[in-house]
Design a protein around this motif. Structure first.
Motif, PDB file in Angstrom:
ATOM      1  N   TYR A   1      68.673  89.212  41.541  1.00  0.00           N
ATOM      2  CA  TYR A   1      68.658  87.025  41.818  1.00  0.00           C
ATOM      3  C   TYR A   1      68.610  87.060  43.787  1.00  0.00           C
ATOM      4  CZ  TYR A   1      68.715  86.389  37.043  1.00  0.00           C
ATOM      5  OH  TYR A   1      67.801  86.362  36.104  1.00  0.00           O
ATOM      6  N   TRP A   2      68.758  85.932  44.333  1.00  0.00           N
ATOM      7  CA  TRP A   2      68.864  85.296  45.102  1.00  0.00           C
ATOM      8  C   TRP A   2      69.533  83.787  45.405  1.00  0.00           C
ATOM      9  CZ3 TRP A   2      66.140  81.571  46.250  1.00  0.00           C
ATOM     10  CH2 TRP A   2      64.418  81.332  45.965  1.00  0.00           C
ATOM     11  N   SER A   3      70.213  83.793  46.272  1.00  0.00           N
ATOM     12  CA  SER A   3      70.504  82.294  46.650  1.00  0.00           C
ATOM     13  C   SER A   3      70.315  81.829  48.379  1.00  0.00           C
ATOM     14  CB  SER A   3      72.204  82.304  46.284  1.00  0.00           C
ATOM     15  OG  SER A   3      72.435  82.369  44.657  1.00  0.00           O
ATOM     16  N   TRP A   4      69.620  80.754  48.292  1.00  0.00           N
ATOM     17  CA  TRP A   4      69.704  80.819  49.717  1.00  0.00           C
ATOM     18  C   TRP A   4      70.435  79.173  50.080  1.00  0.00           C
ATOM     19  CZ3 TRP A   4      65.869  76.660  51.698  1.00  0.00           C
ATOM     20  CH2 TRP A   4      66.130  77.067  53.825  1.00  0.00           C
ATOM     21  N   ARG A   5      70.840  78.768  51.247  1.00  0.00           N
ATOM     22  CA  ARG A   5      71.226  77.878  51.789  1.00  0.00           C
ATOM     23  C   ARG A   5      70.656  77.253  52.157  1.00  0.00           C
ATOM     24  NH1 ARG A   5      76.638  76.299  50.078  1.00  0.00           N
ATOM     25  NH2 ARG A   5      77.262  78.974  49.524  1.00  0.00           N
ATOM     26  N   SER A   6      69.296  75.435  52.677  1.00  0.00           N
ATOM     27  CA  SER A   6      69.129  75.063  53.588  1.00  0.00           C
ATOM     28  C   SER A   6      69.496  75.039  54.449  1.00  0.00           C
ATOM     29  CB  SER A   6      67.953  73.211  52.088  1.00  0.00           C
ATOM     30  OG  SER A   6      69.447  72.743  53.007  1.00  0.00           O
ATOM     31  N   GLY A   7      68.901  73.929  55.168  1.00  0.00           N
ATOM     32  CA  GLY A   7      69.358  73.572  57.247  1.00  0.00           C
ATOM     33  C   GLY A   7      69.923  72.927  56.904  1.00  0.00           C
ATOM     34  N   ASP A   8      70.604  71.958  55.898  1.00  0.00           N
ATOM     35  CA  ASP A   8      71.201  70.607  55.312  1.00  0.00           C
ATOM     36  C   ASP A   8      71.944  71.469  54.890  1.00  0.00           C
ATOM     37  OD1 ASP A   8      69.136  69.454  56.378  1.00  0.00           O
ATOM     38  OD2 ASP A   8      68.559  69.103  54.211  1.00  0.00           O
ATOM     39  N   ALA A   9      72.383  72.928  54.782  1.00  0.00           N
ATOM     40  CA  ALA A   9      74.024  72.919  54.328  1.00  0.00           C
ATOM     41  C   ALA A   9      75.313  72.630  54.934  1.00  0.00           C
ATOM     42  CB  ALA A   9      73.645  74.436  53.495  1.00  0.00           C
ATOM     43  N   PHE A  10      76.512  72.365  54.718  1.00  0.00           N
ATOM     44  CA  PHE A  10      77.282  71.888  55.168  1.00  0.00           C
ATOM     45  C   PHE A  10      77.481  73.783  56.067  1.00  0.00           C
ATOM     46  CE2 PHE A  10      81.833  71.603  56.068  1.00  0.00           C
ATOM     47  CZ  PHE A  10      82.349  70.901  57.095  1.00  0.00           C
ATOM     48  N   GLN A  11      77.516  74.557  55.203  1.00  0.00           N
ATOM     49  CA  GLN A  11      78.534  75.697  55.744  1.00  0.00           C
ATOM     50  C   GLN A  11      78.026  77.309  55.344  1.00  0.00           C
ATOM     51  OE1 GLN A  11      81.926  76.667  52.653  1.00  0.00           O
ATOM     52  NE2 GLN A  11      82.986  77.637  54.638  1.00  0.00           N
ATOM     53  N   ASN A  12      76.983  77.506  55.912  1.00  0.00           N
ATOM     54  CA  ASN A  12      75.922  78.643  56.260  1.00  0.00           C
ATOM     55  C   ASN A  12      75.098  78.422  56.269  1.00  0.00           C
ATOM     56  OD1 ASN A  12      78.520  80.643  56.116  1.00  0.00           O
ATOM     57  ND2 ASN A  12      79.078  80.566  54.432  1.00  0.00           N
ATOM     58  N   PRO A  13      74.045  77.326  57.535  1.00  0.00           N
ATOM     59  CA  PRO A  13      73.296  76.967  56.627  1.00  0.00           C
ATOM     60  C   PRO A  13      72.227  78.024  57.033  1.00  0.00           C
ATOM     61  CG  PRO A  13      74.120  76.180  58.967  1.00  0.00           C
ATOM     62  CD  PRO A  13      74.891  77.113  57.777  1.00  0.00           C
ATOM     63  N   TYR A  14      70.700  78.005  56.373  1.00  0.00           N
ATOM     64  CA  TYR A  14      70.272  79.503  56.197  1.00  0.00           C
ATOM     65  C   TYR A  14      70.470  80.819  56.168  1.00  0.00           C
ATOM     66  CZ  TYR A  14      67.608  75.897  58.802  1.00  0.00           C
ATOM     67  OH  TYR A  14      67.122  75.402  59.511  1.00  0.00           O
ATOM     68  N   GLY A  15      72.216  80.509  54.699  1.00  0.00           N
ATOM     69  CA  GLY A  15      72.245  82.181  54.949  1.00  0.00           C
ATOM     70  C   GLY A  15      71.529  82.199  53.056  1.00  0.00           C
ATOM     71  N   CYS A  16      71.371  83.702  53.287  1.00  0.00           N
ATOM     72  CA  CYS A  16      70.554  84.516  52.393  1.00  0.00           C
ATOM     73  C   CYS A  16      72.072  85.204  51.536  1.00  0.00           C
ATOM     74  CB  CYS A  16      69.626  85.167  53.267  1.00  0.00           C
ATOM     75  SG  CYS A  16      68.322  86.443  51.556  1.00  0.00           S
ATOM     76  N   TRP A  17      71.689  85.135  50.170  1.00  0.00           N
ATOM     77  CA  TRP A  17      73.032  86.488  49.069  1.00  0.00           C
ATOM     78  C   TRP A  17      71.721  87.221  48.499  1.00  0.00           C
ATOM     79  CZ3 TRP A  17      74.590  81.845  51.647  1.00  0.00           C
ATOM     80  CH2 TRP A  17      76.383  81.898  52.793  1.00  0.00           C
ATOM     81  N   LEU A  18      72.405  88.362  48.469  1.00  0.00           N
ATOM     82  CA  LEU A  18      71.545  88.956  47.323  1.00  0.00           C
ATOM     83  C   LEU A  18      71.870  89.186  45.987  1.00  0.00           C
ATOM     84  CD1 LEU A  18      69.267  91.309  49.756  1.00  0.00           C
ATOM     85  CD2 LEU A  18      68.979  88.793  48.709  1.00  0.00           C
TER      86      LEU A  18
END
Length: 115
Positions: free
Chosen positions: A75-92
């Motif tokens: 699975y993966w999780s991605w934070r959008s550019g609107d995220a307060f913390q870690n915008p554009y962050g991608c976790w595997l």
């Protein structure tokens, strides 16, 4: 004391687990279609099971592609550019057993590469 040092950690763990939604109850989907074929899931974050935070991604599709190229990623999780913390962050992630509502996160299984 040692006990006092660990109390905030215990409280944080308890708070995180109390608001978790079991994955099978949180997934969208209906009828005979398995939830893994309806993706990505927006407004939810897959908790725990992090393999790595990888290169920031401009889109969830880029994050998903990083997951698809890693044989350990389920699975993966991605934070959008609107995220307060870690915008554009991608976790595997190696698995996904619980999710929480998070408006700026999109996540999905390794096979989810496009709408």
């Amino acid at each position: 004391t040692i006990m006092a040092k660990h109390i905030p950690l215990v409280i944080l763990f308890f708070a995180a687990t109390c608001f978790c939604i079991p994955r099978d109850l949180a997934m969208p989907g209906s009828g005979d279609i398995p939830p893994d074929y309806i993706c990505p899931w927006q407004g939810q974050d897959c908790l725990f099971h992090d393999l790595a935070r990888v290169q920031d991604s401009i889109s969830w599709q880029e994050c998903a592609a990083q997951c698809a190229s890693n044989r350990l990623c389920a699975y993966w999780s991605w934070r959008s550019g609107d995220a307060f913390q870690n915008p554009y962050g991608c976790w595997l992630k190696s698995g996904c057993t619980a999710v929480i509502p998070t408006s700026t996160v999109v996540y999905g299984p390794a096979a989810c590469l496009a709408l």
